[in-house]
Design a protein around this motif. Structure first.
Motif, mmCIF file in Angstrom:
data_model
loop_
_atom_site.group_PDB
_atom_site.id
_atom_site.type_symbol
_atom_site.label_atom_id
_atom_site.label_comp_id
_atom_site.label_asym_id
_atom_site.label_seq_id
_atom_site.Cartn_x
_atom_site.Cartn_y
_atom_site.Cartn_z
ATOM 1 N N PRO A 69 0.829 -1.205 0.000
ATOM 2 C CA PRO A 69 0.000 0.000 0.000
ATOM 3 C C PRO A 69 0.866 1.259 0.000
ATOM 4 C CG PRO A 69 -0.808 -1.583 1.610
ATOM 5 C CD PRO A 69 0.530 -2.089 1.142
ATOM 6 N N LEU A 90 -0.334 -0.764 -4.007
ATOM 7 C CA LEU A 90 -1.769 -0.637 -3.821
ATOM 8 C C LEU A 90 -2.114 0.854 -3.728
ATOM 9 C CD1 LEU A 90 -4.629 -1.642 -2.850
ATOM 10 C CD2 LEU A 90 -3.730 -1.393 -0.567
ATOM 11 N N SER A 111 -7.472 -0.229 -4.349
ATOM 12 C CA SER A 111 -8.435 -0.653 -3.332
ATOM 13 C C SER A 111 -8.813 0.579 -2.522
ATOM 14 C CB SER A 111 -7.821 -1.737 -2.445
ATOM 15 O OG SER A 111 -8.814 -2.273 -1.603
ATOM 16 N N ARG A 153 -14.143 -5.992 -2.867
ATOM 17 C CA ARG A 153 -13.557 -5.972 -1.537
ATOM 18 C C ARG A 153 -14.624 -6.398 -0.545
ATOM 19 N NH1 ARG A 153 -9.943 -1.121 0.932
ATOM 20 N NH2 ARG A 153 -10.541 -1.385 3.092
ATOM 21 N N LYS A 161 -16.082 -0.429 8.007
ATOM 22 C CA LYS A 161 -15.041 -0.430 6.978
ATOM 23 C C LYS A 161 -15.682 -0.678 5.604
ATOM 24 C CE LYS A 161 -10.431 -1.004 6.439
ATOM 25 N NZ LYS A 161 -9.411 -0.075 6.824
ATOM 26 N N GLU A 187 -11.076 -9.518 -2.390
ATOM 27 C CA GLU A 187 -10.132 -9.112 -1.336
ATOM 28 C C GLU A 187 -10.850 -9.186 0.002
ATOM 29 O OE1 GLU A 187 -9.115 -4.960 -1.591
ATOM 30 O OE2 GLU A 187 -7.599 -5.122 -0.017
ATOM 31 N N SER A 192 -6.046 -4.830 11.344
ATOM 32 C CA SER A 192 -4.593 -4.637 11.279
ATOM 33 C C SER A 192 -3.909 -5.183 12.523
ATOM 34 C CB SER A 192 -4.275 -3.157 11.106
ATOM 35 O OG SER A 192 -4.726 -2.460 12.231
ATOM 36 N N GLY A 193 -2.616 -5.455 12.366
ATOM 37 C CA GLY A 193 -1.798 -5.867 13.508
ATOM 38 C C GLY A 193 -2.120 -7.257 14.024
ATOM 39 N N ALA A 223 -5.175 -9.110 1.378
ATOM 40 C CA ALA A 223 -5.079 -7.752 1.922
ATOM 41 C C ALA A 223 -3.916 -7.586 2.910
ATOM 42 C CB ALA A 223 -6.405 -7.336 2.539
ATOM 43 N N GLY A 224 -4.111 -6.732 3.937
ATOM 44 C CA GLY A 224 -3.028 -6.469 4.895
ATOM 45 C C GLY A 224 -3.410 -7.014 6.259
ATOM 46 N N GLY A 225 -2.788 -6.445 7.309
ATOM 47 C CA GLY A 225 -3.142 -6.857 8.667
ATOM 48 C C GLY A 225 -2.065 -7.657 9.358
ATOM 49 N N TYR A 226 -0.896 -7.832 8.720
ATOM 50 C CA TYR A 226 0.172 -8.675 9.260
ATOM 51 C C TYR A 226 0.915 -7.925 10.358
ATOM 52 C CZ TYR A 226 -1.310 -10.735 4.988
ATOM 53 O OH TYR A 226 -2.125 -11.248 4.012
ATOM 54 N N GLU A 267 -1.123 -7.525 0.612
ATOM 55 C CA GLU A 267 -0.930 -6.063 0.675
ATOM 56 C C GLU A 267 -0.308 -5.642 2.007
ATOM 57 O OE1 GLU A 267 -4.930 -4.660 0.393
ATOM 58 O OE2 GLU A 267 -5.171 -5.228 -1.696
ATOM 59 N N ALA A 269 1.741 -3.670 4.707
ATOM 60 C CA ALA A 269 2.345 -2.337 4.778
ATOM 61 C C ALA A 269 3.310 -2.261 5.956
ATOM 62 C CB ALA A 269 1.273 -1.267 4.875
ATOM 63 N N ARG A 270 2.787 -2.392 7.185
ATOM 64 C CA ARG A 270 3.704 -2.109 8.302
ATOM 65 C C ARG A 270 4.821 -3.130 8.404
ATOM 66 N NH1 ARG A 270 0.234 -0.763 12.807
ATOM 67 N NH2 ARG A 270 -1.413 -0.849 11.289
ATOM 68 N N TYR A 372 2.666 4.605 8.493
ATOM 69 C CA TYR A 372 1.641 5.344 9.236
ATOM 70 C C TYR A 372 2.240 6.425 10.136
ATOM 71 C CZ TYR A 372 -0.783 1.087 7.855
ATOM 72 O OH TYR A 372 -1.288 0.028 7.131
HETATM 73 C C1 LIG Z 1 -7.009 -2.517 2.053
HETATM 74 C C2 LIG Z 1 -5.781 -2.472 2.890
HETATM 75 N N1 LIG Z 1 -4.727 -3.245 2.528
HETATM 76 C C3 LIG Z 1 -3.587 -3.247 3.240
HETATM 77 C C4 LIG Z 1 -3.449 -2.470 4.375
HETATM 78 C C5 LIG Z 1 -2.141 -2.523 5.124
HETATM 79 O O1 LIG Z 1 -2.289 -3.155 6.352
HETATM 80 P P1 LIG Z 1 -1.031 -3.493 7.300
HETATM 81 O O2 LIG Z 1 -0.257 -2.268 7.526
HETATM 82 O O3 LIG Z 1 -1.692 -3.990 8.541
HETATM 83 O O4 LIG Z 1 -0.227 -4.559 6.619
HETATM 84 C C6 LIG Z 1 -4.516 -1.662 4.797
HETATM 85 C C7 LIG Z 1 -4.408 -0.826 5.991
HETATM 86 O O5 LIG Z 1 -5.290 -0.119 6.384
HETATM 87 C C8 LIG Z 1 -5.723 -1.657 4.031
HETATM 88 O O6 LIG Z 1 -6.769 -0.898 4.371
#
Ligand SMILES: Cc1ncc(COP(=O)(O)O)c(C=O)c1O
Length: 432
Positions: A69, A90, A111, A153, A161, A187, A192-193, A223-226, A267, A269-270, A372
Motif C-alpha cells: 500500500p 496498492l 483498493s 472488496r 469499513k 479481497e 490490522s496488527g 489484503a493487509g493486517g500482518y 498487501e 504495509a507495516r 503510518y
Molecule cells: C485494504 C488495505 N490493505 C492493506 C493495508 C495494510 O495493512 P497493514 O499495515 O496492517 O499490513 C490496509 C491498511 O489499512 C488496508 O486498508
C-alpha cells in the motif's frame, strides 16, 4: 529519582544492531537539521526479500504477488526497491496514481474504499483492477465498461469499513451471473496488527468463500493486517512469521483444492515499511520538572506522526549524545514533549526512561516509524512537516523531502482574494 526500568527503553547496544548504527547521523543532523525522518532502502529490500523467500520455501512463489500500500508511507523514493522484486503498489486515489507514474511505477492494484462514479471512470480507463466495495459501485463499473475485470472488496469484520458484507455475497453472485461477468478476484480485509495465529485462522474463511461463492476466481487478495511488534528490539521478533503463514496457507489451499493457477495477492504495509524508517529529533532543554510529570522538550511534535498517540504505539527510543553515540537510559522517567502549545503535544504516548543529565546537546531517535507516521503529519499548530532522508543500498545519503520554508504551511494561501465568478475553476491538481 524514579529508576524503575521502562519496558520501552532498555539500556544501550541497540543502535549497533540496527541499520541506524551504520549511518552518519551527525552528517544528517548538520546538513538537514532536525526533525528528520530517515529511511533505509536496504531494510526495505530485506523485508520484501523475507516474504519472497518464505513464499519460495512453501513452494508458492509463482502464485504470490505483493502490492505494498502506498498511503502508509507515500514517498515514491522509498518504494523504489519494490521494482527489483517485481512487486506492485496498492493505490486508493487518482492523485497517487498520477504521482507514481511520474516516478516510473506501473504495477498497481486499486483498493480505494467507497468511490464516486467519476473515480470508477478514472480507474476503468487506466485498466488497473479496482476492488469495489458495494453492489452499486460494481453495477456502475459493469455499465460503463462491459469488459472491465470485476474485483471486489469484502469486509470480514462486519464493521463500518468499506466492503461488501458476508450477508450480501449471495446478491453479489447473482448480480455477476445476471450480467454474465465472472469475478476476477476478491479481497478480504481482516483488520490490522494481527498475529500469525489470527491470520492463519482467517484463511479457512477465505477459502470457504472462494469455494462457496467464487470458484471461478483467478486470484484471492488476502489484503493487509500482518502484525509488527513495536515493543521488540530484536529484528526477527518484530516481523510477521511469513514462513509459518505461507506453509499453512499452502496446506489449507490444497485441502480446499484451490486450482494451481489461482494467484494469491498480499498487501502488507507495516511489516514491510515500519522498520525502514526512524525519526531523529533534537533535545532542546534539560528535564523540565514542574511538579507534575517530568518532561524532555524536543523539536518534535505529535503532529509529525499522530497515530503513535491515538493508537497508543510505544515506539522504542534511543537517546544519543552530542557525538551521536548511544546513551544509557538509566535516569528518570519523563514524557517526550513536542514543541507545540497544546496540552497533548507529546511525540509519543507515556513516559520513557531518559539518560541522566539529558539536555540540549542530545538527540533521540524514534524507531520503526516507516509506516503510518510521516505520511500522516498534519499541518496543525503551524508546525511545518519534517524533512525526509533516504539511505540507498550503497550507503549514500539523499534528501528526498525538504523541510520546506518557514511559511510552507501557507503555501496555497492566495495573496489576493479571487472572485469565484471571474476565476477559472481551481480544480487542476498540482501534479498534472
Ligand atoms: C485494504 C488495505 N490493505 C492493506 C493495508 C495494510 O495493512 P497493514 O499495515 O496492517 O499490513 C490496509 C491498511 O489499512 C488496508 O486498508
Amino acid at each position: 529519582m524514579d529508576t524503575t526500568p521502562s519496558p520501552y527503553a532498555v539500556n544501550g547496544g541497540h543502535l549497533a544492531h540496527s541499520w541506524l548504527g551504520r549511518l552518519d547521523l551527525r552528517l544528517i543532523a548538520d546538513r538537514v537539521g532536525t526533525p528528520v525522518f530517515v529511511y533505509s532502502e536496504e531494510q526495505g529490500v530485506k523485508n520484501i526479500g523475507r516474504i519472497k523467500s518464505a513464499a519460495a520455501a512453501a513452494g508458492i512463489e509463482k502464485r504470490v504477488e505483493l502490492y505494498i500500500p502506498f498511503f502508509p508511507n507515500s514517498n515514491p523514493h522509498i518504494l523504489g526497491p519494490l521494482r527489483k522484486f517485481d512487486s506492485g503498489l496498492l493505490l486508493q486515489l487518482p492523485s497517487e496514481y498520477k504521482i507514481l507514474r511520474r516516478f516510473g511505477f506501473d504495477k498497481f492494484i486499486v483498493s480505494p474504499g467507497h468511490v464516486s462514479d467519476a473515480d470508477i471512470g478514472f480507474w476503468a480507463q487506466t485498466g488497473y483492477p479496482i476492488f469495489l466495495s458495494s453492489l452499486d459501485e460494481i453495477s456502475h463499473l459493469i455499465r460503463i465498461d462491459p469488459r472491465a475485470s470485476i474485483n471486489v472488496r469484502l469486509d470480514s469484520l462486519s464493521s463500518g469499513k468499506p466492503g461488501i458484507k458476508y450477508s450480501q455475497l449471495h446478491d453479489l453472485k447473482e448480480l455477476l451471473a445476471i450480467n454474465k461477468r465472472p469475478l476476477n478476484c476478491f479481497e478480504l480485509y481482516c483488520g490490522s496488527g494481527n498475529s500469525v495465529d489470527e491470520m492463519i485462522s482467517i484463511l479457512e474463511q477465505v477459502f470457504m468463500i472462494f469455494l462457496t461463492y467464487f470458484p471461478e476466481a483467478n486470484a484471492i487478495n488476502f489484503a493487509g493486517g500482518y502484525g509488527f511488534a513495536y515493543d521488540e528490539w530484536n529484528e526477527p521478533n518484530k516481523h510477521f512469521d511469513w514462513h509459518r503463514y505461507f506453509q499453512n496457507l499452502r496446506d489449507i489451499a490444497d485441502r480446499y483444492r484451490v486450482p494451481a493457477h489461482v494467484k494469491f495477492l498480499f498487501e502488507p504495509a507495516r511489516d514491510v515499511l515500519a522498520d525502514v524508517g526512524a525519526l531523529l529529533l533534537s533535545v532542546k532543554r534539560s528535564v523540565i520538572s514542574n511538579g507534575g510529570a517530568n518532561q524532555v522538550l524536543t523539536d518534535g511534535s505529535r503532529t509529525l506522526m499522530p497515530s503513535a498517540q491515538y493508537k497508543q504505539r510505544h515506539h522504542h527510543v534511543i537517546f544519543l549524545d552530542a557525538a551521536m553515540a548511544e546513551m544509557n537510559s538509566n535516569g528518570m522517567r519523563a514524557a517526550l514533549r513536542g514543541r507545540g502549545i497544546l496540552r497533548h503535544d507529546y511525540v509519543l504516548p507515556g513516559e520513557y526512561a531518559v539518560p541522566e543529565g539529558i539536555g540540549p546537546q542530545n538527540y533521540l531517535v524514534i524507531l520503526d516509524v516507516g509506516a503510518y507516521c510521516a505520511t500522516q503529519h498534519m499541518e496543525f499548530l503551524s508546525i511545518p512537516p519534517a524533512a525526509e532522508v533516504l539511505i540507498d543500498t550503497e550507503g549514500s545519503i539523499h534528501l528526498i523531502s525538504s523541510h520546506g520554508g518557514e511559511l510552507d504551511k501557507w503555501r496555497h494561501l492566495l495573496a489576493q482574494k479571487k472572485d469565484l465568478k471571474a476565476a477559472r475553476a481551481e480544480t487542476v491538481s498540482a501534479v498534472e
